[in-house]
Write a protein that holds these residues in place. Sequence first.
Motif, mmCIF file in Angstrom:
data_model
loop_
_atom_site.group_PDB
_atom_site.id
_atom_site.type_symbol
_atom_site.label_atom_id
_atom_site.label_comp_id
_atom_site.label_asym_id
_atom_site.label_seq_id
_atom_site.Cartn_x
_atom_site.Cartn_y
_atom_site.Cartn_z
ATOM 1 N N LEU A 159 35.077 171.674 1.094
ATOM 2 C CA LEU A 159 36.071 170.608 0.972
ATOM 3 C C LEU A 159 36.890 170.749 -0.306
ATOM 4 O O LEU A 159 38.091 170.432 -0.328
ATOM 5 C CB LEU A 159 35.371 169.242 1.025
ATOM 6 N N THR A 160 36.276 171.238 -1.369
ATOM 7 C CA THR A 160 36.985 171.431 -2.643
ATOM 8 C C THR A 160 38.180 172.361 -2.467
ATOM 9 O O THR A 160 39.267 172.109 -3.008
ATOM 10 C CB THR A 160 36.027 172.007 -3.706
ATOM 11 N N GLU A 161 37.989 173.448 -1.711
ATOM 12 C CA GLU A 161 39.096 174.373 -1.471
ATOM 13 C C GLU A 161 40.217 173.713 -0.671
ATOM 14 O O GLU A 161 41.403 173.964 -0.927
ATOM 15 C CB GLU A 161 38.593 175.626 -0.741
ATOM 16 N N VAL A 162 39.868 172.880 0.290
ATOM 17 C CA VAL A 162 40.887 172.180 1.089
ATOM 18 C C VAL A 162 41.701 171.248 0.198
ATOM 19 O O VAL A 162 42.934 171.185 0.287
ATOM 20 C CB VAL A 162 40.224 171.396 2.246
ATOM 21 N N ILE A 163 41.009 170.525 -0.705
ATOM 22 C CA ILE A 163 41.700 169.624 -1.631
ATOM 23 C C ILE A 163 42.611 170.415 -2.569
ATOM 24 O O ILE A 163 43.766 170.037 -2.812
ATOM 25 C CB ILE A 163 40.667 168.800 -2.440
ATOM 26 N N SER A 164 42.112 171.542 -3.070
ATOM 27 C CA SER A 164 42.922 172.388 -3.960
ATOM 28 C C SER A 164 44.143 172.931 -3.236
ATOM 29 O O SER A 164 45.222 173.057 -3.826
ATOM 30 C CB SER A 164 42.072 173.557 -4.484
ATOM 31 N N PHE A 165 43.988 173.245 -1.946
ATOM 32 C CA PHE A 165 45.111 173.749 -1.157
ATOM 33 C C PHE A 165 46.219 172.704 -1.065
ATOM 34 O O PHE A 165 47.405 173.004 -1.305
ATOM 35 C CB PHE A 165 44.623 174.144 0.240
ATOM 36 N N PHE A 166 45.859 171.466 -0.735
ATOM 37 C CA PHE A 166 46.876 170.430 -0.572
ATOM 38 C C PHE A 166 47.427 169.926 -1.907
ATOM 39 O O PHE A 166 48.577 169.497 -1.989
ATOM 40 C CB PHE A 166 46.322 169.261 0.254
ATOM 41 N N ASN A 167 46.601 169.967 -2.947
ATOM 42 C CA ASN A 167 47.090 169.569 -4.271
ATOM 43 C C ASN A 167 47.959 170.641 -4.919
ATOM 44 O O ASN A 167 48.651 170.381 -5.908
ATOM 45 C CB ASN A 167 45.910 169.254 -5.207
ATOM 46 N N GLY A 168 47.874 171.859 -4.397
ATOM 47 C CA GLY A 168 48.643 172.966 -4.956
ATOM 48 C C GLY A 168 48.057 173.547 -6.220
ATOM 49 O O GLY A 168 48.708 174.343 -6.912
ATOM 50 N N SER A 169 46.803 173.182 -6.529
ATOM 51 C CA SER A 169 46.170 173.684 -7.757
ATOM 52 C C SER A 169 45.635 175.107 -7.594
ATOM 53 O O SER A 169 45.258 175.747 -8.570
ATOM 54 C CB SER A 169 45.023 172.756 -8.179
ATOM 55 N N GLU A 170 45.587 175.580 -6.372
ATOM 56 C CA GLU A 170 45.117 176.947 -6.109
ATOM 57 C C GLU A 170 45.914 177.510 -4.930
ATOM 58 O O GLU A 170 46.213 176.796 -3.973
ATOM 59 C CB GLU A 170 43.620 176.936 -5.801
#
Length: 512
Positions: A159-170
Motif C-alpha cells: 500500500l505504501t508504494e500505491v500511496i507514493s505513486f499517487f502522491n508523486g513522491s516516487e
Amino acid sequence: MLVKTYGSAVFGVNALTITIEVSIGGGNKYHIVGLPDNAIKESLRRVESAIQACGLKMPRQKIVINLAPADIRKEGSAYDLPIAVGILAASGQLENPDIVNYFIMGELSLDGSLQSIKGALPISIQAKTAGFKGFILPAGNSREAAIVSDLLVYGMKNLTEVISFFNGSEIFKPVAVNTRDEFFDRVNTYPHDFADVKGQENIKRALEIAAAGGHNLILIGPPGAGKTMLAKRLPTILPPLNLHEALETTKIHSVAGKLSAADSLMTERPYRSPHHTISDMALVGGGANPQPGEISLAHNGVLFLDELPEFKRSVLEVMRQPLEDRHVTISRSRMSVDYPASFMLIASMNPCPCGFYNHPSRECLCGPGIVQKYLSKISGPLLDRIDLHVEVTPVDFTELTSTIEAERSESIRERVIKARNIQDTRFSANSNLHYNAQMSPNMVRTVCKINDAGQVLIKKAMEKLGLSARAYDRILKVARTIADLAGKEEIALEHLAEAIHYRSLDRDSWAS
C-alpha cells in the motif's frame, strides 16, 4: 467527502466495471453496501491495519462504502486496495484527482503488502475497453495484465508504494511485456517428444489423425503398454497456439488463479489430467462462486482421463453436452456464466479389471461376464462421442531395446499443420469452425461425400457393428481427416476403411 475509485468484477471469463464510492461524514460506524460477500465485509479490518502499518490514520467517523452497480453480487478480497485508496482520499490523506483514471485492485495483508488476485487479465482488458488510463494491481499479477497493449500497468508490492505513486513522491515504471516476442520465443517449447516412445507406430498414427482433425480418442490396453506416455506427448504434435487462442486460454487460467507471477501469456497448449476421484463440479466448473472446471482449463488443449472406467458415472455423463457444444453454461439462482470448453478428450483404460484381457502372453484372471461389466461402466452415448478407439498392445523386447531413433514430434507436427491448413481453407467462411471434428451433421453431408463403393462399405460396417447415426458421422469426419493428411480432395476407400478400423469398442465381439 465523497470519493470514487474503480475496480472490476469477473463473471465467467469476462469482467465489468465496478465503482467503489467512499463517503466519510458524521458518526462512528463503518458500512459496506452493494451486495458484498463476507470477504468484502471483512475487508475493513484488513484495510484499517494496512493503513496504520503505512503510518497513516483510519478515520474515526462514519464511513459508507457503496459498490456500484448495487444489484450485482460482489465477491472476493480484491476490493481491499480500492477501498483503502478511497478512504485515504476521502479523509484528505491522499490528494490526486488522477485516481479516477485508474483501475485499482488488490488484496491487502495486515502489514500493507499486496497479495495476488484472480482474473487480472480479463480485468485489464475491461480497463482498456472502458477507456481507463492504467491499472494498479499486485506485482504478482502485473505480467499477465501487461499483455494488454495501450494500458499502463503498475505492479505494486504494498500500500505504501500505491500511496507514493499517487502522491508523486516516487516514480514507478509501468510493466512492459512484448507479447509477440514472448509468444513466439516459447510457442514450441515442450518437455516431451514422440522420439522417446519405442515402437507403437500404429498408436502414433492414430494420435496423428486425432491431432490433425481435433478428434477425441480412447486407448485400450494392458498396464505398462505406454498409454499415458503417448497421451502426454499429444500436445507436442498439435499446431502451436495462435495469439487469439493464447489470449483466450490465458484468460481462463487467469480467472482460475492458475498463472504464476512469472507467466504473462500461455504459449503451450494446456494438458490437464485430473485424478479419477474428481467431482462433477470440479470437472465441468461451478460452485457458489462459479469457477472454471478442468474441461475449461483444457480449452484449446488436451483433457486426459486415465483409467476412464474408474471415474464416477455421473462425472463422465456431465461431459456429454460440452463435448458436443464445446462450451459449458453454469446456472445459479442469481447468475449464469458461460465458459469455453473446446478440448480434445484423450482417455485410457485397461480392457478388464486385472488388465490382461487379450494380452498376447499373460492370462486374464477375470471371470465370465466381468470384462463386459467393466466396459459397460462407460455409457454408449459417451463412447459415441469418442471418434477413435485404439487397442494398445505391449511393446516387445526387440523394439524396446532398438537403437533406431523414432520419428520426432516436430516431423509429425509438420504433417498435422499441413492438414490443419487444408481445413482452415475449407472452413474459411465460418469463423467458429477450424477443424474437422467441429463440423455439424449438415456440414458432414456436404464435406464428407463418399462414392458408391464407400457407401457399400460403411453400410456393411454399420450393420455389423450396430453403429449409431452419431458414430456414422464421426467415421466420416475421421475419414475426411485421413484424406487431408494424405493431401487428397476425395475420401477414398482406404481412408474410409481405416476410419472404420478405429471403432473397436463398437464391435459386439470385442469383449465376448
